[in-house]
Design a protein around this motif. Structure first.
Motif, short mmCIF file in Angstrom:
data_model
loop_
_atom_site.label_atom_id
_atom_site.label_comp_id
_atom_site.label_asym_id
_atom_site.label_seq_id
_atom_site.Cartn_x
_atom_site.Cartn_y
_atom_site.Cartn_z
N THR A 170 21.31 54.13 1.94
CA THR A 170 20.42 54.00 3.08
C THR A 170 20.64 55.18 4.03
N ILE A 171 20.09 55.03 5.24
CA ILE A 171 20.26 56.00 6.31
C ILE A 171 21.13 55.33 7.36
N LYS A 172 22.05 56.06 7.93
CA LYS A 172 22.90 55.47 8.96
C LYS A 172 22.01 55.07 10.15
N PRO A 173 22.04 53.79 10.51
CA PRO A 173 21.14 53.35 11.57
C PRO A 173 21.58 53.87 12.93
N GLY A 174 20.63 54.07 13.82
CA GLY A 174 20.95 54.49 15.17
C GLY A 174 21.30 53.32 16.05
N ALA A 175 22.02 53.61 17.15
CA ALA A 175 22.23 52.60 18.20
C ALA A 175 20.92 52.43 18.96
N TYR A 176 20.74 51.28 19.60
CA TYR A 176 19.51 51.09 20.39
C TYR A 176 19.79 50.18 21.58
N PRO A 177 18.99 50.37 22.64
CA PRO A 177 19.19 49.55 23.83
C PRO A 177 18.58 48.16 23.65
N TRP A 178 19.12 47.17 24.34
CA TRP A 178 18.52 45.84 24.34
C TRP A 178 18.70 45.23 25.72
N GLY A 179 18.01 44.14 25.96
CA GLY A 179 17.91 43.63 27.31
C GLY A 179 18.97 42.64 27.73
N ASN A 180 20.06 42.57 26.99
CA ASN A 180 21.04 41.52 27.27
C ASN A 180 21.69 41.64 28.65
N HIS A 181 21.98 42.85 29.07
CA HIS A 181 22.58 43.11 30.37
C HIS A 181 22.30 44.56 30.73
N HIS A 182 22.70 44.99 31.92
CA HIS A 182 22.43 46.36 32.35
C HIS A 182 23.06 47.35 31.37
N ASN A 183 22.24 48.30 30.90
CA ASN A 183 22.73 49.38 30.03
C ASN A 183 23.38 48.85 28.74
N ALA A 184 22.78 47.82 28.20
CA ALA A 184 23.30 47.22 26.95
C ALA A 184 22.77 48.01 25.76
N TRP A 185 23.65 48.32 24.83
CA TRP A 185 23.29 49.03 23.60
C TRP A 185 23.95 48.34 22.42
N ARG A 186 23.18 48.09 21.37
CA ARG A 186 23.79 47.57 20.14
C ARG A 186 24.50 48.69 19.41
N PRO A 187 25.71 48.44 18.93
CA PRO A 187 26.34 49.42 18.04
C PRO A 187 25.52 49.57 16.76
N GLN A 188 25.74 50.66 16.07
CA GLN A 188 25.06 50.88 14.79
C GLN A 188 25.43 49.73 13.84
N HIS A 189 24.44 49.14 13.20
CA HIS A 189 24.74 48.00 12.33
C HIS A 189 23.66 47.82 11.27
N ILE A 190 24.06 47.16 10.20
CA ILE A 190 23.15 46.79 9.12
C ILE A 190 23.23 45.28 8.96
N HIS A 191 22.06 44.61 8.94
CA HIS A 191 22.02 43.17 8.73
C HIS A 191 22.09 42.85 7.24
N LEU A 192 22.87 41.83 6.89
CA LEU A 192 23.01 41.42 5.49
C LEU A 192 22.88 39.90 5.39
N SER A 193 22.13 39.45 4.41
CA SER A 193 21.93 38.02 4.16
C SER A 193 22.35 37.74 2.73
N VAL A 194 23.23 36.76 2.54
CA VAL A 194 23.81 36.50 1.21
C VAL A 194 23.66 35.03 0.82
N PHE A 195 23.21 34.79 -0.38
CA PHE A 195 23.25 33.45 -0.98
C PHE A 195 24.48 33.39 -1.85
#
Lengths: 191, 233
Positions: free
Chosen positions: B137-162
């Motif tokens: 894949t491509i290394k995902p970028g960090a992005y801002p979110w509205g949780n609190h002032h100046n909140a940014w999610r760390p780079q991450h990949i979501h995984l779902s497993v059965f």
């Protein structure tokens, strides 16, 4: 070898739709599937009674005979090659989902008990750091009175687990709303 | 239950408590009642095995719609196993993530960062007979979110497993080593136990790294194991 250590859960977040919600995973029944067709429609609500649009419901259930399509189920009941028991449903913008399936048969419970017909549900959403697990039971089932899971629930909360008949629905239609929080909070199970 | 072993209880501190105040969205969505503990039955020790034909190219997120995605290519590989180190063979892993600029291909993502016409951010892969998987894949970028002032999610990949059973279903997120945002992220830090939290961080692996092509990261996914003694009817 040292035991491996469990991987923690994290929230599904708000952006899972394109990856997880796919039309083919909503199709639980085929024309040849044995059993009585049922429809279960519901909505998912938060603690303010607001709809939860970024949620997803997964169903796992036995076939009409009461057998799971899985190697651990060694009952001498028929497997149905046209029914595998899994379905996944994304909520719409109003938090609505609609499950079209067949009514499952009764399956054995712990210690020689018999469980009432039920669907096992996993619910995922933004704001849920782990899935929550619940069950959908059916109204008027004699086995509901002795079902071990229902009996583990305080009597005044049991109704949250039993679908109601949908008077406006065609055929065998039920309603089952899910309240993540609030006065009518749905019972969730620790499995 | 015909002598089949139940799944072990999950250790306290591994999974996040549903009510985690630092993650604001839990406030109205986390149930207030404790979940009702039930004995596992066939309903929980069986589970879905989605019958999905996964094409090999679904494990390559670096190309989409006839072109190469922008950003740093990476290889992610590991094993899906249980607490007893048993391989979970032929398990479906579903993958989703933001692009290199930190933007999801999703109608509700309003972050002012460009979409990449050659990156869908969606993939699937099956584990092999040894529980091993690998995707690019491509290394995902960090992005801002509205949780609190100046909140940014760390780079991450979501995984779902059965896993093998309804009881083993897992959705998680994989993070990257050395990310300064990890210490500030309420979702990552919702995991109470520090050692458990560290298991969400992939390890850079020079052995997985493909010369002249892409860095490699190792991420093993461990699902619940069976109880030591079979259940007695």
């Amino acid at each position: 070898m040292a035991p491996a250590r469990l991987t923690p859960s994290q929230t599904v977040g708000p952006f899972f739709g394109p990856a997880l919600v796919r039309a083919e995973l909503e199709q639980m029944v085929e024309a040849e599937t044995r059993g009585a067709r049922i429809t279960i429609a519901g909505r998912i609500f938060d603690g303010d009674g607001a709809a939860v649009p970024d949620a997803m419901v997964e169903v796992w259930q036995a076939n009409a005979e009461g057998r799971y399509d899985h190697p651990e189920d060694r009952q001498e009941k028929l497997l149905d090659p046209h029914f595998h028991g899994f379905g996944r449903f994304g909520a719409d913008r109003d938090g609505r989902f609609r499950i079209v399936t067949i009514k499952p048969g009764a399956v054995p419970g712990p210690r020689m008990t018999l469980q009432a017909p039920h669907l096992n549900l996993s619910i995922f959403a933004r704001g849920l750091l782990n899935r929550v697990v619940t069950r959908i039971y059916f109204p008027g089932e004699p086995l509901n009175r002795t079902d071990p899971a229902l009996n583990a629930v305080p009597a005044d909360r049991r109704a949250t687990l039993i679908a109601t008949r949908d008077p406006s629905g065609a055929g065998d239609s039920y309603l089952f709303d899910i309240f993540l929080q609030g006065d009518r909070e749905t019972v969730f199970f620790d499995i | 239950m015909d002598g089949s072993a139940r799944y072990r209880r999950e250790p306290i501190g591994t999974h996040p408590p549903l009510a985690s105040p630092a993650y604001a969205s839990t406030a109205k969505r986390a149930p207030r009642f404790a979940p009702v503990r039930i004995e596992q039955s066939l309903s929980e020790i069986t589970g879905p095995r989605p019958r999905i034909a996964v094409a090999p190219e679904e494990a390559d997120l670096t190309r989409w719609e006839g072109g190469a995605a922008m950003g740093e290519r990476i290889i992610v590989a590991g094993r899906v196993l249980d607490e007893d180190n048993r391989a979970i063979a032929h398990a479906l892993i579903e993958i989703w993530q933001a692009n290199a600029a930190g933007r999801y291909r999703h109608e509700n993502d309003r972050h002012d960062a460009p979409l990449d016409p050659h990156f869908s951010g969606v993939g699937r892969v099956l584990t092999d007979a040894n529980g091993a998987y690998r995707f690019m894949t491509i290394k995902p970028g960090a992005y801002p979110w509205g949780n609190h002032h100046n909140a940014w999610r760390p780079q991450h990949i979501h995984l779902s497993v059965f896993g093998p059973a309804f009881a083993t279903r897992l959705v998680t997120q994989m993070y990257f080593p050395g990310d300064p945002l990890l210490a500030l992220d309420p979702i990552f830090n919702s995991v109470p136990d520090a050692a458990a939290r560290s298991r969400l961080v992939a390890a850079f692996d020079l052995g997985l790294t493909q010369p002249g092509y892409a860095l490699g990261y190792r991420f093993d996914i461990v699902l619940r194991g069976r109880a030591a003694t079979p259940a007695v009817n």
